[in-house]
Design a protein around this motif. Structure first.
Motif, PDB file in Angstrom:
ATOM      1  N   ARG A   1       0.817  -1.217   0.000  1.00 49.10           N
ATOM      2  CA  ARG A   1       0.000   0.000   0.000  1.00 49.10           C
ATOM      3  C   ARG A   1       0.856   1.275   0.000  1.00 49.10           C
ATOM      4  NH1 ARG A   1      -3.547  -2.027   4.695  1.00 49.10           N
ATOM      5  NH2 ARG A   1      -4.409  -3.854   3.671  1.00 49.10           N
TER       6      ARG A   1
ATOM      7  N   GLU B   1     -15.104   4.201  -9.863  1.00 52.61           N
ATOM      8  CA  GLU B   1     -16.049   5.182  -9.315  1.00 52.61           C
ATOM      9  C   GLU B   1     -15.312   6.495  -9.051  1.00 52.61           C
ATOM     10  OE1 GLU B   1     -15.112   2.619  -7.054  1.00 52.61           O
ATOM     11  OE2 GLU B   1     -16.317   1.121  -8.091  1.00 52.61           O
TER      12      GLU B   1
ATOM     13  N   ALA C   1     -14.319   8.261  -6.537  1.00 52.60           N
ATOM     14  CA  ALA C   1     -14.191   8.043  -5.093  1.00 52.60           C
ATOM     15  C   ALA C   1     -13.729   9.316  -4.401  1.00 52.60           C
ATOM     16  CB  ALA C   1     -13.230   6.897  -4.826  1.00 52.60           C
TER      17      ALA C   1
ATOM     18  N   TRP D   1      -7.108  13.281   1.469  1.00 52.12           N
ATOM     19  CA  TRP D   1      -6.444  12.044   1.025  1.00 52.12           C
ATOM     20  C   TRP D   1      -4.949  12.093   1.314  1.00 52.12           C
ATOM     21  CZ3 TRP D   1      -9.630   8.345   0.792  1.00 52.12           C
ATOM     22  CH2 TRP D   1     -10.920   8.521   0.307  1.00 52.12           C
TER      23      TRP D   1
ATOM     24  N   ILE E   1      -4.469  11.365   5.234  1.00 49.17           N
ATOM     25  CA  ILE E   1      -4.598   9.978   5.704  1.00 49.17           C
ATOM     26  C   ILE E   1      -3.448   9.108   5.179  1.00 49.17           C
ATOM     27  CG2 ILE E   1      -7.101  10.067   6.019  1.00 49.17           C
ATOM     28  CD1 ILE E   1      -7.299   8.181   3.605  1.00 49.17           C
ATOM     29  N   HIS E   2      -2.670   9.666   4.250  1.00 49.23           N
ATOM     30  CA  HIS E   2      -1.435   8.977   3.854  1.00 49.23           C
ATOM     31  C   HIS E   2      -0.243   9.495   4.648  1.00 49.23           C
ATOM     32  CE1 HIS E   2      -3.645   7.389   0.317  1.00 49.23           C
ATOM     33  NE2 HIS E   2      -2.776   6.410   0.430  1.00 49.23           N
TER      34      HIS E   2
ATOM     35  N   ARG F   1      -4.459  10.018  12.663  1.00 45.43           N
ATOM     36  CA  ARG F   1      -5.207   9.864  11.407  1.00 45.43           C
ATOM     37  C   ARG F   1      -6.694   9.674  11.667  1.00 45.43           C
ATOM     38  NH1 ARG F   1      -0.685   6.665   7.736  1.00 45.43           N
ATOM     39  NH2 ARG F   1       0.944   8.093   8.361  1.00 45.43           N
TER      40      ARG F   1
ATOM     41  N   VAL G   1      -8.077  12.991  11.599  1.00 44.98           N
ATOM     42  CA  VAL G   1      -8.226  13.466  10.212  1.00 44.98           C
ATOM     43  C   VAL G   1      -9.557  12.965   9.640  1.00 44.98           C
ATOM     44  CG1 VAL G   1      -7.302  13.295   7.868  1.00 44.98           C
ATOM     45  CG2 VAL G   1      -5.745  13.588   9.804  1.00 44.98           C
ATOM     46  N   LEU G   2      -9.854  11.698   9.919  1.00 43.27           N
ATOM     47  CA  LEU G   2     -11.112  11.117   9.428  1.00 43.27           C
ATOM     48  C   LEU G   2     -12.315  11.785  10.098  1.00 43.27           C
ATOM     49  CD1 LEU G   2      -9.987   7.385   9.525  1.00 43.27           C
ATOM     50  CD2 LEU G   2     -10.632   8.608   7.464  1.00 43.27           C
TER      51      LEU G   2
ATOM     52  N   GLY H   1     -17.089   4.514  -3.138  1.00 47.93           N
ATOM     53  CA  GLY H   1     -15.708   4.059  -3.341  1.00 47.93           C
ATOM     54  C   GLY H   1     -14.717   4.741  -2.422  1.00 47.93           C
ATOM     55  N   THR H   2     -15.191   5.709  -1.620  1.00 46.51           N
ATOM     56  CA  THR H   2     -14.255   6.406  -0.731  1.00 46.51           C
ATOM     57  C   THR H   2     -13.808   5.506   0.426  1.00 46.51           C
ATOM     58  OG1 THR H   2     -16.199   7.386   0.315  1.00 46.51           O
ATOM     59  CG2 THR H   2     -15.008   8.751  -1.234  1.00 46.51           C
TER      60      THR H   2
ATOM     61  N   GLN I   1     -13.216   2.258   0.137  1.00 47.69           N
ATOM     62  CA  GLN I   1     -12.133   1.453  -0.429  1.00 47.69           C
ATOM     63  C   GLN I   1     -10.838   2.266  -0.503  1.00 47.69           C
ATOM     64  OE1 GLN I   1     -15.260   1.616  -1.311  1.00 47.69           O
ATOM     65  NE2 GLN I   1     -15.912  -0.029  -2.669  1.00 47.69           N
ATOM     66  N   ARG I   2     -10.988   3.528  -0.884  1.00 42.39           N
ATOM     67  CA  ARG I   2      -9.802   4.378  -1.008  1.00 42.39           C
ATOM     68  C   ARG I   2      -9.142   4.576   0.355  1.00 42.39           C
ATOM     69  NH1 ARG I   2     -10.162   9.072  -5.422  1.00 42.39           N
ATOM     70  NH2 ARG I   2      -8.412   8.210  -6.528  1.00 42.39           N
ATOM     71  N   GLN I   3      -9.978   4.701   1.385  1.00 43.98           N
ATOM     72  CA  GLN I   3      -9.413   4.821   2.740  1.00 43.98           C
ATOM     73  C   GLN I   3      -8.674   3.547   3.131  1.00 43.98           C
ATOM     74  OE1 GLN I   3     -12.401   6.080   5.640  1.00 43.98           O
ATOM     75  NE2 GLN I   3     -13.218   7.503   4.134  1.00 43.98           N
ATOM     76  N   LEU I   4      -9.226   2.397   2.717  1.00 48.91           N
ATOM     77  CA  LEU I   4      -8.593   1.126   3.070  1.00 48.91           C
ATOM     78  C   LEU I   4      -7.239   0.960   2.380  1.00 48.91           C
ATOM     79  CD1 LEU I   4     -11.737  -1.193   2.935  1.00 48.91           C
ATOM     80  CD2 LEU I   4     -10.426  -0.584   4.975  1.00 48.91           C
ATOM     81  N   LEU I   5      -7.010   1.741   1.324  1.00 48.63           N
ATOM     82  CA  LEU I   5      -5.722   1.683   0.635  1.00 48.63           C
ATOM     83  C   LEU I   5      -4.654   2.532   1.328  1.00 48.63           C
ATOM     84  CD1 LEU I   5      -7.071   1.907  -2.987  1.00 48.63           C
ATOM     85  CD2 LEU I   5      -5.806  -0.002  -2.014  1.00 48.63           C
ATOM     86  N   ALA I   6      -5.107   3.405   2.201  1.00 45.87           N
ATOM     87  CA  ALA I   6      -4.157   4.215   2.970  1.00 45.87           C
ATOM     88  C   ALA I   6      -3.644   3.365   4.130  1.00 45.87           C
ATOM     89  CB  ALA I   6      -4.861   5.465   3.483  1.00 45.87           C
ATOM     90  N   PRO I   7      -2.559   3.787   4.747  1.00 36.75           N
ATOM     91  CA  PRO I   7      -2.070   3.016   5.894  1.00 36.75           C
ATOM     92  C   PRO I   7      -2.979   3.174   7.114  1.00 36.75           C
ATOM     93  CG  PRO I   7      -0.623   4.876   5.429  1.00 36.75           C
ATOM     94  CD  PRO I   7      -1.661   4.891   4.378  1.00 36.75           C
ATOM     95  N   LEU I   8      -4.193   2.628   6.985  1.00 43.21           N
ATOM     96  CA  LEU I   8      -5.187   2.679   8.063  1.00 43.21           C
ATOM     97  C   LEU I   8      -5.780   1.299   8.230  1.00 43.21           C
ATOM     98  CD1 LEU I   8      -7.297   5.750   6.913  1.00 43.21           C
ATOM     99  CD2 LEU I   8      -5.793   5.732   8.880  1.00 43.21           C
TER     100      LEU I   8
ATOM    101  N   ARG J   1     -13.763  -7.609   6.380  1.00 49.44           N
ATOM    102  CA  ARG J   1     -12.559  -7.174   5.684  1.00 49.44           C
ATOM    103  C   ARG J   1     -11.729  -8.380   5.237  1.00 49.44           C
ATOM    104  NH1 ARG J   1      -8.234  -3.255   5.264  1.00 49.44           N
ATOM    105  NH2 ARG J   1      -7.570  -3.880   3.198  1.00 49.44           N
TER     106      ARG J   1
ATOM    107  N   LEU K   1     -16.159  -4.384   0.466  1.00 47.17           N
ATOM    108  CA  LEU K   1     -16.098  -3.608  -0.781  1.00 47.17           C
ATOM    109  C   LEU K   1     -17.379  -3.681  -1.586  1.00 47.17           C
ATOM    110  CD1 LEU K   1     -12.529  -4.697  -1.755  1.00 47.17           C
ATOM    111  CD2 LEU K   1     -13.250  -2.811  -0.338  1.00 47.17           C
TER     112      LEU K   1
END
Lengths: 310, 445
Positions: free
Chosen positions: A73, A82, A84, A98, A101-102, B2, B5-6, B275-276, B278-285, B439, B445
């Motif tokens: 990741r 989508e 997103a 975004w 959160i990175h 983080r 942040v959310l 889809g946001t 999923q995008r969050q799940l791609l971050a280091p969270l 998950r 998803l």
């Protein structure tokens, strides 16, 4: 950079990804081409660690997708099909979120956001809510969000779906620039011309299987470099036309295919004058004539028997 | 960090979402305003109530009299009387098991018949204003009847049974009422001579004493009814003005909070569809980060909404928020945390926003009914009260009754706070466990 070996993903008894194998080199723009439901998005889902694989293995930058998802990741950015994004926030706030959160922050994040907004030509719309954007603007911002943390590998999942030709051209140019800068990209699409225009190499995927992989020339050479001239005449005249065609210059072979005669020839245009002369001599009207030049679509049709835009 | 942040993102979105602002804040404020105005008309006027549980204390009241009283009250189908000692009686009223306690002090009955004053204490449950009020009114009426009876008895059966001086009886009263004291005087002298004056004077003074005693009996009762809230000690009982809207404002606020927090939890489905997520799940969270942040933003929004409504009630309708602000604040936060955990759990077990919408709306309405948001729990059948204990809003309403109506701190009865905290943790852990399981199998998803 990306190694995929016999990757399998099942949903119940359905194998959405069925033993896919391919590799992508660093800095390469690799296209995954296939119709809807072929398994492109599922493959991206597994490679981006969102979906667990049921078999095979994959690694990105040396990090195993299943064993070290955190390492993967950190390297990847994903631009999903989508939009997103948070429609009720403005473009700048979206990118700031975004980025944060990175783990980005401070001036570096602010600078990065401004740069990306300029890159995707949304600098003037930074304070505008996303819900007011056109489809093309949303797609560009979606791309920027995938790039916010400066990934080494970018997954683009059908990024041009639903936008007009002008916006698509702009977006493709942007992606081309990213590839030229050395970003490794996996680009899924069911638009043939996009894959032909952008990708260094293409993997053709159908029903979860990789049916062909290579650059454009390699793939086309798999079906030969001859034109095919298909002509429809009454079936009782097939034999006569076959005999005549075999005498024409450059003709390699003549065969029957789905009620039509298919003439394989180096240059399709060269057989049209003798064909017209033969039809006139036989007193026949030309019912249907088709000249097919070798391209990715014919390759795909040849491999799967189905059109790309299903 | 983080997580913050959310949370910031969710709060920013909520702040900028005009529709959510209207639905979650302006609409509840408007409805609260209308309801507050409605209470001015007396909402209790036509409401029916169930049997009123009463407890009586009278340690030296003969058992035969106790049983007889209990039977007679039971026959009315309106009261259920039980006798208990003073400690048990206070406990029952404080815990809401009895609407009021009627306390006869030791030796009271005997003292009263000996002509001494009698004070009857009534400890009422401030959380049951309707029933406690009925008990108070009934007792007041009963005491007035006793007082009138005593006065009538004295008038009919004077304790001075001496007859008037002989020969003076016939016309004396008519002369007295006519104000002809001269004639009265002459008659008494004629009848009694020099010695008769003294005899008549004594008789006259005795009559005057009798009239004064009768007047006192009517003017001042020897019976005294002292009514206090059970929460206050009898010796230092303070009279608190209880606004009727105080009983209902917390219920309405919790009701609106449930809708607000359910909407906030539904955002999980909206993020998944957009889809946001999923995008969050791609971050280091981790999923725990994402769920905790969503929970936290729901808590902040719910608590803020509730505080605004309570403060609006206090400002606009002079609702008493209770003497202990920290207890009130703690209860608001615990209500919001329990609600957020509950609706997060509901969000993760439902497959999409539409199902979540239907399920959460149904759950909110049913929970509001059985949990006492619309009708006071004590006015409902016992089995509904039992069901209500399984929903968090029942405990919120109980807690607000304790803090705002009875004027106690949460420390006085920790049960509502403890149950809310337990529900927060329990529902929250269930939501986290289910999300982690989803998950692992890619079901998020």
């Amino acid at each position: 950079m990306i190694i995929v070996e016999n990757l399998v993903k099942r949903y119940g008894s359905h194998r959405a990804v069925d033993g896919i194998t391919f590799e992508v080199a660093k800095g390469e723009l690799f296209g995954l081409l296939g119709p809807n439901g072929a398994g492109k998005t599922t493959t991206i889902g597994v490679l981006s660690t969102l979906l667990p694989a049921d078999g095979g293995r994959a690694s990105i930058g040396g990090h195993d997708v299943a064993g070290d998802p955190g390492g993967v990741r950190r390297l990847i950015g994903v631009v999903p099909q989508e939009i997103a994004l948070y429609q009720d926030l403005n473009a700048r706030d979206n990118l700031l979120f975004w980025g944060r959160i990175h783990g980005l922050g401070g001036k570096a994040l602010g600078t990065r956001v401004e740069r990306l907004l300029e890159l995707v030509a949304l600098g003037e719309h930074a304070r505008q809510k996303v819900e007011t954007f056109s489809g093309g603007m949303k797609r560009r911002l979606n791309l920027a969000a995938g790039l916010i943390h400066n990934p080494e590998v970018l997954f683009l999942d059908e990024p041009t779906v639903g936008i007009d030709a002008q916006a698509r051209t702009k977006l493709l140019a942007l992606i081309g620039d990213l590839a030229a800068d050395g970003l490794t990209i996996i680009y899924t699409t069911h638009y043939l011309e996009e894959a032909e225009q952008l990708c260094h190499r293409i993997g053709v995927i159908d029903q979860g299987r990789m049916v062909a992989v290579g650059d454009k020339e390699d793939l086309i050479s798999q079906i030969g470099d001859e034109d095919r001239v298909r002509v429809q005449v009454p079936s009782e005249r097939h034999r006569a036309l076959t005999s005549a065609a075999e005498t024409w210059p450059g003709v390699d072979s003549v065969s029957e295919r789905r009620g039509k005669l298919e003439i394989r020839v180096a240059d399709g245009g060269a057989v049209l004058p003798p064909l017209q002369a033969w039809l006139a001599a036989e007193g026949l009207d030309l019912a249907q004539l088709e000249v097919i030049r070798p391209n990715l679509e014919t390759l795909y049709l040849n491999l799967t028997g189905r059109g790309l835009r299903e | 960090m983080r997580i913050l942040v959310l949370v910031r993102k969710d709060l920013l979105r909520a702040w900028r979402d005009r529709r959510a602002f209207v639905v979650n804040l302006l609409l509840p404020l408007l409805l609260t305003f209308i309801m507050g105005l409605s209470f001015g008309g007396g909402i209790f006027g036509k409401s029916g109530i169930s049997v009123i549980p009463l407890v009586a204390v009278g340690e030296d009241v003969p058992s035969a009299l106790r049983d007889r009283l209990a039977e007679q009250l039971a026959e009315t189908d309106f009261f259920a009387l039980e006798w208990a000692d003073s400690t048990e009686a206070r406990r029952r009223v404080t815990r809401g098991e009895a609407a009021a306690a009627v306390v006869l002090p030791p030796g009271a009955v005997g003292d009263y018949f000996r002509g001494e004053e009698l004070r009857i204490d009534v400890w009422k449950d401030p959380g049951r204003p309707l029933k406690a009020g009925i008990v108070e009114q009934v007792l007041q009426r009963a005491l007035r009847q006793v007082q009138a009876g005593e006065a009538g008895y004295r008038a009919l059966w004077p304790d001075d049974e001496e007859s008037m001086p002989p020969g003076a009886e016939e016309d004396t009263w008519s002369d007295l009422f006519a104000g002809d004291m001269n004639t009265v005087w002459k008659r008494w002298r004629r009848v009694g001579g020099e010695g008769g004056f003294t005899e008549v004077g004594e008789w006259f003074l005795a009559r005057m004493d009798h009239q004064v005693a009768l007047s006192d009996a009517m003017a001042e009762s020897r019976l005294d009814l002292a009514v206090t809230d059970a929460a206050a000690t009898p010796d230092v009982a303070e009279s608190r003005e209880i606004n009727l809207f105080s009983y209902f404002l917390p219920g309405f606020s919790v009701f609106f909070l449930m809708f607000g927090v359910a909407a906030s939890a539904r955002d999980l489905h909206r993020e998944r569809a957009a889809g946001t997520l999923q995008r969050q799940l791609l971050a280091p969270l981790g999923t725990n980060h994402i769920m905790t942040a969503k929970w936290l933003s729901s808590v902040v929004q719910g608590a803020a909404q509730m505080l605004v409504l309570l403060v609006a009630g206090a400002v606009l309708f002079r609702v008493d928020l209770g003497p202990d602000s920290w207890s009130l604040l703690t209860l608001v936060v615990l209500t919001a945390t329990a609600a957020a955990s509950f609706f997060m759990m509901l969000a993760v077990v439902t497959p999409n926003e539409k199902v979540m919408d239907n399920v959460s709306t149904t759950v909110v309405l049913v929970a509001a009914m059985v949990g006492g948001n619309f009708v006071p729990v004590d006015a409902m059948p016992a089995w509904i009260t039992y069901v209500g204990r399984w929903v968090f809003n029942y405990w919120s309403n109980s807690g607000f009754s304790l803090v705002m109506v009875r004027g106690e701190s949460l420390a006085h009865d920790l049960q509502p706070a403890v149950v809310l905290a337990a529900m927060t943790v329990g529902y929250g852990l269930l939501a986290l466990a289910f999300t982690a399981w989803q998950r692992r199998r890619g079901g998020l998803l």
